[in-house]
Design an enzyme around this catalytic site. Structure first.
Site, PDB file in Angstrom:
ATOM      1  N   LYS A 185       0.850  -1.205   0.000  1.00 18.20           N
ATOM      2  CA  LYS A 185       0.000   0.000   0.000  1.00 18.20           C
ATOM      3  C   LYS A 185       0.884   1.253   0.000  1.00 18.20           C
ATOM      4  CE  LYS A 185      -3.690  -2.420   2.412  1.00 18.20           C
ATOM      5  NZ  LYS A 185      -4.355  -2.695   3.692  1.00 18.20           N
ATOM      6  N   ASP A 214     -11.132   2.653   3.721  1.00 23.00           N
ATOM      7  CA  ASP A 214     -11.486   1.240   3.568  1.00 23.00           C
ATOM      8  C   ASP A 214     -13.003   1.074   3.471  1.00 23.00           C
ATOM      9  OD1 ASP A 214      -9.313  -0.509   3.391  1.00 23.00           O
ATOM     10  OD2 ASP A 214      -8.890  -0.407   5.537  1.00 23.00           O
ATOM     11  N   GLN A 248      -4.168  -1.528   9.793  1.00 23.34           N
ATOM     12  CA  GLN A 248      -4.043  -2.887   9.268  1.00 23.34           C
ATOM     13  C   GLN A 248      -4.546  -3.897  10.299  1.00 23.34           C
ATOM     14  OE1 GLN A 248      -2.942  -3.677   6.031  1.00 23.34           O
ATOM     15  NE2 GLN A 248      -3.699  -5.701   6.597  1.00 23.34           N
TER      16      GLN A 248
END
Ligand code: NAD
Length: 298
Positions: free
Chosen positions: A54, A121, A98
């Site tokens: 990412k 997200d 994460q």
């Protein structure tokens, strides 16, 4: 006739090039670029490799990127305070935590602490609600479903009035993509059905799908005779079915028997190289959008 292969690797390239162009325009106009923070707690190797990918992608697009690694024993209180700091930082437009988090931390509490307008997200209940309302309300779409919809649109598949059957009802793939396909709008206006482990006639439902989206996590679940000739088949499944002894890499398989299915489908995504490469691209697109909103450009 053999199906057209919808390449996620190729579409991802196109999307990243478009994002890069928009970042350059933003820099010229505002002297600012999208800002993304990635918070990694502990040193889980799989999490480390996801986060690294990412970060690499964000940097390649010219984003302002902060890698904020935290020790395994960080307290929930300290992690929540860190999120609050980034919620209030005007240079940060996307906050990524994460998962999984260590046992002393409640995942849900942490994800719900992220400002929904920086939740790239799109897992926050506010963003799940916005997705249900649809239209302009849907600020961020969850990344894997957004990637699937993008592949359907860019492959030229007609969605208006189409029968879409989604195999799987997870919160991250099945449920959101079924809702997105049934909304009013581009790449939508379809009739969605969700099928799952308790569905009585799985094959029968799949057989009438103009667009079949499979996210079950069961290798080769969908048999070629379940596919309507000419249908578009999107295989989300990523299943490790062995190890290549020469390369030491995992052998991956989707949820659809690809070799047989490609002789019946009109369009099909491969595994690997299909939906997989799209998710991070859509994460970057959400971060760009968040910055564009913050700067009043959209
Ligand atoms: P999940 O395990 O949360 O959900 C799977 C769903 O499939 C469940 O709702 C279950 O009811 C249904 N299902 C399972 N077996 C079935 C069967 N035999 N018949 C009918 N329905 C069945 O999984 P998920 O998180 O939605 O992921 C699904 C697959 O997609 C996994 O292989 C995962 O690795 C993959 N995935 C890929 C990406 C990506 O490529 N970027 C992202 C997310 C998930």
């Amino acid at each position: 006739m053999t199906a057209e292969i919808i390449s996620g690797t190729q579409i991802r390239k196109e999307i990243l090039a478009e994002i890069k162009e928009d970042v350059e325009k933003m820099k010229e106009k505002h002297g600012k670029v999208p800002g993304l923070v990635t918070i990694l707690v502990g040193s889980n190797p799989a999490s480390q490799s996801y986060v690294t990918l990412k970060i690499k992608t964000a940097l390649s697009l010219g984003f302002h990127e902060i890698q904020d690694d935290q020790p395994e024993d960080i307290s929930e209180e300290d992690l929540l305070a860190l999120i609050e700091k980034y919620n209030n930082d005007d240079d940060i437009h996307g906050i990524l935590v994460q998962l999984p988090l260590p046992d002393q931390i409640d995942d849900k509490k942490v994800l719900n602490a992220i400002n929904p307008d920086k939740d790239v997200d799109a897992f926050h209940p506010v963003n799940v609600g916005r997705l249900m309302i649809g239209g302009d309300e849907a600020k961020f779409l969850p990344c894997t479903p957004a990637g699937i919809q993008e592949m359907i649109v860019r492959s030229g598949t007609e969605t208006s009035g189409a029968e879409v059957v989604v195999v799987g009802r997870s919160n991250i793939v099945g449920k959101p993509i079924a809702v997105m396909m049934a909304q009013k709008g581009i790449g939508a206006n379809a009739t969605s059905t969700i099928v799952h482990t308790r569905t009585k006639d799985l094959a029968g439902h799949c057989k009438r799908a103009d667009i079949l989206i499979v996210a079950a996590g069961v290798p080769d679940l969908v048999k070629p005779e379940w596919i309507k000739p000419g249908a578009t088949v999107i295989d989300v499944g990523v299943n490790r079915v062995g190890m290549n002894e020469e390369t030491g890499k995992a052998i991956l398989k989707g949820d659809v028997d690809f070799e047989a299915a490609k002789e019946i489908a009109g369009k099909i995504t491969p595994v690997p190289g299909g939906v997989g490469p799209m998710t991070i691209a859509m994460l970057m697109k959400n971060t760009l959008k968040s910055a564009q909103w913050a700067l009043g450009d959209i």
